[in-house]
Scaffold this motif. Structure first.
Motif, PDB file in Angstrom:
ATOM      1  N   UNK A   1      53.994   8.031  34.970  1.00  0.00           N
ATOM      2  CA  UNK A   1      53.295   7.940  36.254  1.00  0.00           C
ATOM      3  C   UNK A   1      54.179   7.296  37.325  1.00  0.00           C
ATOM      4  N   UNK A   2      55.019   6.357  36.927  1.00  0.00           N
ATOM      5  CA  UNK A   2      55.963   5.760  37.868  1.00  0.00           C
ATOM      6  C   UNK A   2      56.953   6.814  38.353  1.00  0.00           C
ATOM      7  N   UNK A   3      57.434   7.636  37.416  1.00  0.00           N
ATOM      8  CA  UNK A   3      58.332   8.728  37.796  1.00  0.00           C
ATOM      9  C   UNK A   3      57.621   9.719  38.697  1.00  0.00           C
ATOM     10  N   UNK A   4      56.340  10.010  38.410  1.00  0.00           N
ATOM     11  CA  UNK A   4      55.587  10.972  39.219  1.00  0.00           C
ATOM     12  C   UNK A   4      55.422  10.485  40.647  1.00  0.00           C
ATOM     13  N   UNK A   5      55.249   9.203  40.815  1.00  0.00           N
ATOM     14  CA  UNK A   5      55.061   8.656  42.157  1.00  0.00           C
ATOM     15  C   UNK A   5      56.309   8.810  43.012  1.00  0.00           C
ATOM     16  N   UNK A   6      57.472   8.822  42.378  1.00  0.00           N
ATOM     17  CA  UNK A   6      58.711   8.931  43.142  1.00  0.00           C
ATOM     18  C   UNK A   6      59.264  10.348  43.179  1.00  0.00           C
ATOM     19  N   UNK A   7      58.549  11.301  42.629  1.00  0.00           N
ATOM     20  CA  UNK A   7      59.017  12.684  42.557  1.00  0.00           C
ATOM     21  C   UNK A   7      58.857  13.383  43.906  1.00  0.00           C
ATOM     22  N   UNK A   8      59.889  14.108  44.300  1.00  0.00           N
ATOM     23  CA  UNK A   8      59.841  14.906  45.522  1.00  0.00           C
ATOM     24  C   UNK A   8      58.982  16.139  45.264  1.00  0.00           C
ATOM     25  N   UNK A   9      58.106  16.477  46.182  1.00  0.00           N
ATOM     26  CA  UNK A   9      57.184  17.598  46.007  1.00  0.00           C
ATOM     27  C   UNK A   9      57.911  18.936  45.876  1.00  0.00           C
ATOM     28  N   UNK A  10      59.137  19.041  46.366  1.00  0.00           N
ATOM     29  CA  UNK A  10      59.886  20.291  46.316  1.00  0.00           C
ATOM     30  C   UNK A  10      60.855  20.364  45.146  1.00  0.00           C
ATOM     31  N   UNK A  11      60.879  19.354  44.312  1.00  0.00           N
ATOM     32  CA  UNK A  11      61.812  19.284  43.191  1.00  0.00           C
ATOM     33  C   UNK A  11      61.190  19.922  41.945  1.00  0.00           C
ATOM     34  N   UNK A  12      61.432  21.217  41.760  1.00  0.00           N
ATOM     35  CA  UNK A  12      60.838  21.961  40.649  1.00  0.00           C
ATOM     36  C   UNK A  12      61.391  21.481  39.313  1.00  0.00           C
ATOM     37  N   UNK A  13      62.695  21.286  39.245  1.00  0.00           N
ATOM     38  CA  UNK A  13      63.297  20.824  37.986  1.00  0.00           C
ATOM     39  C   UNK A  13      62.794  19.432  37.618  1.00  0.00           C
ATOM     40  N   UNK A  14      62.635  18.591  38.613  1.00  0.00           N
ATOM     41  CA  UNK A  14      62.099  17.259  38.369  1.00  0.00           C
ATOM     42  C   UNK A  14      60.668  17.316  37.850  1.00  0.00           C
ATOM     43  N   UNK A  15      59.885  18.265  38.390  1.00  0.00           N
ATOM     44  CA  UNK A  15      58.503  18.431  37.931  1.00  0.00           C
ATOM     45  C   UNK A  15      58.469  18.915  36.488  1.00  0.00           C
ATOM     46  N   UNK A  16      59.358  19.840  36.139  1.00  0.00           N
ATOM     47  CA  UNK A  16      59.419  20.322  34.753  1.00  0.00           C
ATOM     48  C   UNK A  16      59.776  19.182  33.803  1.00  0.00           C
ATOM     49  N   UNK A  17      60.740  18.371  34.218  1.00  0.00           N
ATOM     50  CA  UNK A  17      61.153  17.230  33.401  1.00  0.00           C
ATOM     51  C   UNK A  17      59.993  16.241  33.254  1.00  0.00           C
ATOM     52  N   UNK A  18      59.257  16.035  34.337  1.00  0.00           N
ATOM     53  CA  UNK A  18      58.115  15.132  34.314  1.00  0.00           C
ATOM     54  C   UNK A  18      57.035  15.629  33.350  1.00  0.00           C
ATOM     55  N   UNK A  19      56.763  16.923  33.373  1.00  0.00           N
ATOM     56  CA  UNK A  19      55.752  17.495  32.477  1.00  0.00           C
ATOM     57  C   UNK A  19      56.177  17.347  31.026  1.00  0.00           C
ATOM     58  N   UNK A  20      57.440  17.589  30.747  1.00  0.00           N
ATOM     59  CA  UNK A  20      57.936  17.393  29.383  1.00  0.00           C
ATOM     60  C   UNK A  20      57.841  15.925  28.982  1.00  0.00           C
ATOM     61  N   UNK A  21      58.133  15.049  29.935  1.00  0.00           N
ATOM     62  CA  UNK A  21      58.019  13.623  29.664  1.00  0.00           C
ATOM     63  C   UNK A  21      56.580  13.201  29.411  1.00  0.00           C
ATOM     64  N   UNK A  22      55.646  13.891  30.035  1.00  0.00           N
ATOM     65  CA  UNK A  22      54.230  13.610  29.820  1.00  0.00           C
ATOM     66  C   UNK A  22      53.746  14.195  28.504  1.00  0.00           C
ATOM     67  N   UNK A  23      54.291  15.327  28.147  1.00  0.00           N
ATOM     68  CA  UNK A  23      53.870  16.020  26.930  1.00  0.00           C
ATOM     69  C   UNK A  23      54.295  15.261  25.668  1.00  0.00           C
ATOM     70  N   UNK A  24      55.507  14.768  25.657  1.00  0.00           N
ATOM     71  CA  UNK A  24      56.069  14.150  24.449  1.00  0.00           C
ATOM     72  C   UNK A  24      55.237  13.003  23.897  1.00  0.00           C
ATOM     73  N   UNK A  25      54.802  12.036  24.714  1.00  0.00           N
ATOM     74  CA  UNK A  25      54.009  10.938  24.143  1.00  0.00           C
ATOM     75  C   UNK A  25      52.688  11.405  23.539  1.00  0.00           C
ATOM     76  N   UNK A  26      52.053  12.397  24.168  1.00  0.00           N
ATOM     77  CA  UNK A  26      50.782  12.898  23.643  1.00  0.00           C
ATOM     78  C   UNK A  26      50.978  13.638  22.324  1.00  0.00           C
ATOM     79  N   UNK A  27      52.042  14.421  22.242  1.00  0.00           N
ATOM     80  CA  UNK A  27      52.307  15.141  21.011  1.00  0.00           C
ATOM     81  C   UNK A  27      52.575  14.147  19.885  1.00  0.00           C
TER      82      UNK A  27
END
Length: 90
Positions: free
Chosen positions: A59-85
């Motif tokens: 969530x800290x990373x999400x707050x600093x993510x640029x709205x136009x950064x697609x690669x950053x968003x993909x990385x964020x989603x993977x980062x969110x997925x891993x702890x839940x898995x």
């Protein structure tokens, strides 16, 4: 300023919902694990705390993510997925 905050909160909620849906729809072993693999209460609490810490980091990373950064968003989603898995595996 307020509009930007609302967008960030909406984005974080969307990421959280998407992450939970990935975990819910992820592969499953059908509950065939042996009961001897069950965690103790202390181990479960430790894993829960690890998940909470991972979510705070994402969530800290999400707050600093640029709205136009697609690669950053993909990385964020993977980062969110891993702890839940990992948590779902227990």
């Amino acid at each position: 300023m307020k509009k930007n905050l609302v967008k960030r909160i909406a984005a974080m909620l969307t990421v959280a919902v998407m992450g939970m849906s990935v975990v819910a729809c992820g592969g499953s072993n059908g509950g065939t694990e042996a009961s001897s693999a069950a965690l103790t209460e202390e181990e479960y609490i430790a894993k829960t705390n690890e998940l909470a810490e991972s979510m705070n980091n994402v969530m800290t990373e999400a707050a600093s993510l640029d709205a136009n950064d697609v690669e950053g968003a993909k990385k964020l989603i993977e980062g969110l997925k891993a702890p839940f898995v990992e948590f779902a595996a227990i």
